[in-house]
Enzyme design. Structure first.
Site, PDB file in Angstrom:
ATOM      1  N   LYS A  96       0.957  -1.238  -0.102  1.00  0.00           N
ATOM      2  CA  LYS A  96      -0.181   0.020   0.136  1.00  0.00           C
ATOM      3  C   LYS A  96       0.754   1.195  -0.198  1.00  0.00           C
ATOM      4  O   LYS A  96       1.549   1.546   1.049  1.00  0.00           O
ATOM      5  CB  LYS A  96      -0.755   0.039   1.269  1.00  0.00           C
ATOM      6  CG  LYS A  96      -1.919   1.176   1.014  1.00  0.00           C
ATOM      7  CD  LYS A  96      -2.762   1.522   2.394  1.00  0.00           C
ATOM      8  CE  LYS A  96      -1.977   2.684   2.883  1.00  0.00           C
ATOM      9  NZ  LYS A  96      -2.010   3.971   2.372  1.00  0.00           N
ATOM     10  N   GLY A 106       7.224   5.163   7.828  1.00  0.00           N
ATOM     11  CA  GLY A 106       6.149   6.327   8.121  1.00  0.00           C
ATOM     12  C   GLY A 106       6.549   6.982   9.309  1.00  0.00           C
ATOM     13  O   GLY A 106       7.489   6.698   9.821  1.00  0.00           O
ATOM     14  N   THR A 149       6.421   7.996  13.518  1.00  0.00           N
ATOM     15  CA  THR A 149       6.622   7.192  14.884  1.00  0.00           C
ATOM     16  C   THR A 149       5.322   6.695  15.429  1.00  0.00           C
ATOM     17  O   THR A 149       4.980   5.670  15.855  1.00  0.00           O
ATOM     18  CB  THR A 149       7.378   7.937  15.653  1.00  0.00           C
ATOM     19  OG1 THR A 149       8.942   8.135  14.962  1.00  0.00           O
ATOM     20  CG2 THR A 149       7.738   7.357  17.054  1.00  0.00           C
ATOM     21  N   THR A 160       2.326   6.301  13.889  1.00  0.00           N
ATOM     22  CA  THR A 160       1.726   5.259  13.184  1.00  0.00           C
ATOM     23  C   THR A 160       2.474   3.886  13.300  1.00  0.00           C
ATOM     24  O   THR A 160       1.949   2.791  13.662  1.00  0.00           O
ATOM     25  CB  THR A 160       1.809   5.472  11.733  1.00  0.00           C
ATOM     26  OG1 THR A 160       1.405   6.794  11.105  1.00  0.00           O
ATOM     27  CG2 THR A 160       0.777   4.522  10.753  1.00  0.00           C
ATOM     28  N   GLU A 210      10.441   1.448  10.096  1.00  0.00           N
ATOM     29  CA  GLU A 210      11.359   2.798   9.871  1.00  0.00           C
ATOM     30  C   GLU A 210      10.699   3.791  10.025  1.00  0.00           C
ATOM     31  O   GLU A 210       9.820   4.303   9.102  1.00  0.00           O
ATOM     32  CB  GLU A 210      11.647   2.460   8.316  1.00  0.00           C
ATOM     33  CG  GLU A 210      12.729   1.246   7.779  1.00  0.00           C
ATOM     34  CD  GLU A 210      13.814   1.226   8.682  1.00  0.00           C
ATOM     35  OE1 GLU A 210      14.421   2.392   9.118  1.00  0.00           O
ATOM     36  OE2 GLU A 210      14.295   0.055   8.751  1.00  0.00           O
ATOM     37  N   CYS A 230      13.400  11.751   5.623  1.00  0.00           N
ATOM     38  CA  CYS A 230      13.390  11.416   7.248  1.00  0.00           C
ATOM     39  C   CYS A 230      15.058  11.562   7.683  1.00  0.00           C
ATOM     40  O   CYS A 230      15.301  11.693   8.629  1.00  0.00           O
ATOM     41  CB  CYS A 230      13.218   9.768   7.307  1.00  0.00           C
ATOM     42  SG  CYS A 230      14.057   8.675   6.112  1.00  0.00           S
ATOM     43  N   GLU A 285       9.683  15.962  15.292  1.00  0.00           N
ATOM     44  CA  GLU A 285       9.812  16.054  13.953  1.00  0.00           C
ATOM     45  C   GLU A 285       8.943  16.959  13.173  1.00  0.00           C
ATOM     46  O   GLU A 285       7.798  17.033  13.292  1.00  0.00           O
ATOM     47  CB  GLU A 285       9.628  14.656  13.477  1.00  0.00           C
ATOM     48  CG  GLU A 285      10.226  14.446  12.108  1.00  0.00           C
ATOM     49  CD  GLU A 285       9.988  12.975  11.450  1.00  0.00           C
ATOM     50  OE1 GLU A 285       8.855  12.567  11.428  1.00  0.00           O
ATOM     51  OE2 GLU A 285      10.771  12.334  10.543  1.00  0.00           O
TER      52      GLU A 285
HETATM   53  P1  NDP Z   1       2.299   8.140   8.073  1.00  0.00           P
HETATM   54  O1  NDP Z   1       2.814   7.260   9.289  1.00  0.00           O
HETATM   55  O2  NDP Z   1       1.263   8.739   8.188  1.00  0.00           O
HETATM   56  O3  NDP Z   1       1.915   7.020   6.931  1.00  0.00           O
HETATM   57  C1  NDP Z   1       2.884   6.169   6.271  1.00  0.00           C
HETATM   58  C2  NDP Z   1       2.075   5.147   5.499  1.00  0.00           C
HETATM   59  O4  NDP Z   1       1.189   4.383   6.439  1.00  0.00           O
HETATM   60  C3  NDP Z   1       1.073   5.693   4.592  1.00  0.00           C
HETATM   61  O5  NDP Z   1       0.872   4.865   3.638  1.00  0.00           O
HETATM   62  C4  NDP Z   1      -0.135   5.728   5.265  1.00  0.00           C
HETATM   63  O6  NDP Z   1      -1.358   5.558   4.665  1.00  0.00           O
HETATM   64  C5  NDP Z   1      -0.049   4.217   6.126  1.00  0.00           C
HETATM   65  N1  NDP Z   1      -0.778   4.464   7.513  1.00  0.00           N
HETATM   66  C6  NDP Z   1      -1.502   5.542   8.063  1.00  0.00           C
HETATM   67  N2  NDP Z   1      -2.061   5.084   9.198  1.00  0.00           N
HETATM   68  C7  NDP Z   1      -1.713   3.849   9.353  1.00  0.00           C
HETATM   69  C8  NDP Z   1      -2.553   2.541  10.270  1.00  0.00           C
HETATM   70  N3  NDP Z   1      -3.109   2.823  11.137  1.00  0.00           N
HETATM   71  N4  NDP Z   1      -2.032   1.394   9.739  1.00  0.00           N
HETATM   72  C9  NDP Z   1      -1.481   0.896   8.501  1.00  0.00           C
HETATM   73  N5  NDP Z   1      -0.945   1.879   7.896  1.00  0.00           N
HETATM   74  C10 NDP Z   1      -1.210   3.281   7.980  1.00  0.00           C
HETATM   75  O7  NDP Z   1       3.611   8.818   7.688  1.00  0.00           O
HETATM   76  P2  NDP Z   1       3.892   9.728   6.367  1.00  0.00           P
HETATM   77  O8  NDP Z   1       3.153   9.258   5.101  1.00  0.00           O
HETATM   78  O9  NDP Z   1       3.270  11.093   6.875  1.00  0.00           O
HETATM   79  O10 NDP Z   1       5.583   9.925   5.955  1.00  0.00           O
HETATM   80  C11 NDP Z   1       6.180  10.653   6.908  1.00  0.00           C
HETATM   81  C12 NDP Z   1       6.822   9.940   7.955  1.00  0.00           C
HETATM   82  O11 NDP Z   1       7.604   8.812   7.716  1.00  0.00           O
HETATM   83  C13 NDP Z   1       7.852  11.065   8.695  1.00  0.00           C
HETATM   84  O12 NDP Z   1       7.683  10.648  10.202  1.00  0.00           O
HETATM   85  C14 NDP Z   1       9.205  10.450   8.356  1.00  0.00           C
HETATM   86  O13 NDP Z   1      10.256  10.744   9.225  1.00  0.00           O
HETATM   87  C15 NDP Z   1       8.812   9.072   8.033  1.00  0.00           C
HETATM   88  N6  NDP Z   1      10.029   8.461   7.273  1.00  0.00           N
HETATM   89  C16 NDP Z   1      10.882   7.467   7.626  1.00  0.00           C
HETATM   90  C17 NDP Z   1      11.898   6.898   6.970  1.00  0.00           C
HETATM   91  C18 NDP Z   1      12.894   5.839   7.296  1.00  0.00           C
HETATM   92  O14 NDP Z   1      13.458   5.154   6.618  1.00  0.00           O
HETATM   93  N7  NDP Z   1      12.985   5.778   8.828  1.00  0.00           N
HETATM   94  C19 NDP Z   1      11.757   7.244   5.354  1.00  0.00           C
HETATM   95  C20 NDP Z   1      10.707   8.207   4.967  1.00  0.00           C
HETATM   96  C21 NDP Z   1       9.942   8.618   5.791  1.00  0.00           C
HETATM   97  P3  NDP Z   1      -1.779   6.829   4.367  1.00  0.00           P
HETATM   98  O15 NDP Z   1      -0.878   8.051   3.644  1.00  0.00           O
HETATM   99  O16 NDP Z   1      -2.973   6.698   3.441  1.00  0.00           O
HETATM  100  O17 NDP Z   1      -2.499   7.609   5.649  1.00  0.00           O
END
Ligand code: NDP
Length: 479
Positions: free
Chosen positions: A172, A225, A227, A229, A247, A281, A383
């Site tokens: 997804k 995504g 922290t 989530t 991650e 990130c 963040e």
């Molecule tokens: P989110 O945590 O909001 O979303 C990440 C993914 O998870 C999206 O596909 C999202 O869908 C999905 N998601 C959201 N809620 C749920 C849930 N309850 N159960 C399962 N899946 C869910 O992050 P962002 O998309 O806003 O990305 C930004 C974040 O990602 C920042 O904190 C960044 O630091 C981190 N990041 C970390 C990296 C690493 O390698 N450590 C690399 C890149 C980013 P939807 O978008 O539809 O809500």
């Protein structure tokens, strides 16, 4: 345009016909619709994946490798489409998508197509007694969930090792940036990936994302995504004893010592702070500068930041495009306002930027540099994930290490000095999964990638990813 799910080899509309608007952030306008998938779509995908697993998991390594190479070539062949789609969906400069995002997506498939051919398992010989060998079997059907900042880059970084190891995948992408994942579906069909091996379901994270995490037949979750989530996901996978790689976010320190190569450091720190509008990130967020060069560095850094061009992503001279969404723009603005209320001084930027004409409703924000804050304030602890950095002076190396580590996060750090012995020493003391010395975002795909503390659990990359997507089994044979 309506995007479709990729389920069991077919491009399908969502079962209940529900769609979500997809917005072009550079114009602030809806330009397509994506499926709002639900458990009905997921059931079909999981059934297809389970069926496909029998043949895919037992296919020869060469056969799997060949298909992955074809997908990599397919990405390269559709470079222009993918570059345009990534830029339009995310708001990032077209030039960045062409230089970084899409070539890296192709490289991810190529890398794991080659890695699987060279992957070996261990043997432990008990002299004259027994021999142990480690069998690594694929897990089955696994889930891959990725964010919006590097959409195809991070999506494929998970999918490629999972497939290479012989798993079938339910993936997804973020609902904010679904377009390149949809194009990948078409590429996989053209490359001859057997039906059901990869399934891509679109929709909201809290709906279909969570359904994927909870599904009892999905054996592992690889998630990138935020922290918060990550916490929700861990609270579901933990009691199910489901393997999870998380991650998560970062609040990355940069430590700049007085003996650094000054011009190189200034130039690289601008890149480390504002690439992809600061929506990486790994971007630097808290910049600690040794007091003896603090003023000199601050003035040179701010002068370089002032030269950055915030403009529409299609302009080849743009350095920063649009932020991903209006909600994110408001979040970033909120943090700049918070920084002011916490006593910070805005040295550069700090405001939304309005462009003209068709881009007048786009979500642009100026690259922002703030000083005068303590490391413990919220601006320096939470963040922001946008084009905002803070500058803070320090006196001793010990102090820099303490400040660098004074955060709940532990993803990445950069150290800038010509004293390499000292750089190693600092690197070993910093609690972060990735340390760059005199560089930033220089990546070798064989290295372990991931964070400590609230930045995550587990590592991606190279053999780490192949190990995550497999179950080790010790076989002991008495001699
Ligand atoms: P989110 O945590 O909001 O979303 C990440 C993914 O998870 C999206 O596909 C999202 O869908 C999905 N998601 C959201 N809620 C749920 C849930 N309850 N159960 C399962 N899946 C869910 O992050 P962002 O998309 O806003 O990305 C930004 C974040 O990602 C920042 O904190 C960044 O630091 C981190 N990041 C970390 C990296 C690493 O390698 N450590 C690399 C890149 C980013 P939807 O978008 O539809 O809500």
């Amino acid at each position: 345009m309506q995007i479709k799910n990729y389920i069991n080899g077919e491009l399908l509309a969502p079962v209940d016909g529900s769609y979500i608007d997809n917005i072009d952030p550079s114009r602030g306008k809806v330009y397509s619709e994506i499926p709002r998938s639900n458990s009905g779509d997921l059931q079909t995908a999981v059934a297809g994946a389970k069926e496909a697993f029998r043949d895919w998991s037992t296919a020869s390594i060469e056969a799997r490798s060949r298909v992955l190479l074809k997908i990599s070539e397919g990405i390269e062949a559709r470079m222009d489409d993918l570059v345009a789609a990534e830029s339009k969906d995310n708001g990032k400069p077209l030039s960045l998508a062409r230089k970084v995002d899409i070539p890296r997506a192709a490289a991810n498939f190529r890398f794991f197509a080659n890695a699987i051919v060279n992957f070996s398992s261990q043997a432990h010989v008990m002299e004259d007694v027994a021999v142990n060998y480690t069998r690594r079997a694929p897990l089955g059907v696994v889930g891959c969930i990725s964010p919006w900042n590097l959409p195809l880059y991070l999506f494929t970084w998970k999918i490629a090792p999972a497939l290479a190891m012989g798993n079938c995948v339910i993936a997804k992408p973020s609902e904010l940036t679904p377009m390149t994942a949809f194009l990948l579906s078409e590429i996989c069909i053209e490359a001859g990936l057997p039906k059901g091996v990869l399934n891509i379901v679109h929709g909201f994270g809290y709906e279909i994302g969570e359904e994927i995490v909870k599904h009892p037949d999905i054996k592992a979750i690889s998630f990138t995504g935020g922290t918060q989530t990550g916490k929700i996901i861990a609270s579901i996978t933990g009691p199910m004893f489901k393997k999870a790689s998380l991650e998560l976010g970062g609040k990355n320190p940069a430590i700049i010592l007085e003996d650094c190569e000054f011009d190189h450091t200034v130039k690289e720190m601008v890149r480390a702070s504002f690439s992809n509008q600061g929506e990486i990130c790994l971007c630097a967020s808290r910049i600690f500068v040794q007091r003896s060069i603090y003023n000199k560095f601050r003035d040179a850094f701010v002068a370089e930041v002032a030269k950055l061009k915030v403009s529409n992503p299609e302009d080849e001279t743009t350095n920063l495009g649009a932020l991903v969404s209006e909600a994110h723009l408001n979040k970033v603005q909120g943090y700049v306002d918070l920084a002011k209320s916490e006593g910070g001084t805005i040295l550069q930027g700090g405001n939304r930027k309005f462009l003209e004409g068709e881009y007048s409703e786009g979500y642009y924000f100026e690259p922002t540099v703030i000083e005068g804050l303590s490391n413990s304030c919220r601006t320096n602890q939470e963040e922001i994930f946008g084009p905002v950095v803070t500058l803070m002076p320090f006196d001793t190396v010990e102090e820099a290490v303490e400040l660098g580590n004074d955060t709940t996060y532990g993803l990445a750090a950069t150290i800038w000095t010509t004293n390499l012995k000292l750089a190693h020493n600092i690197g070993h003391q910093i609690q972060a999964g990735i340390i760059w010395i005199n560089t930033w975002l220089l990546r070798d795909l064989r290295t372990p990638f991931g964070g400590m503390k609230s930045s995550g659990v587990g590592r991606e990359g190279g053999e780490e990813a192949l190990r995550f997507f497999s179950e080790p089994q010790n076989i002991c044979v008495k001699l």
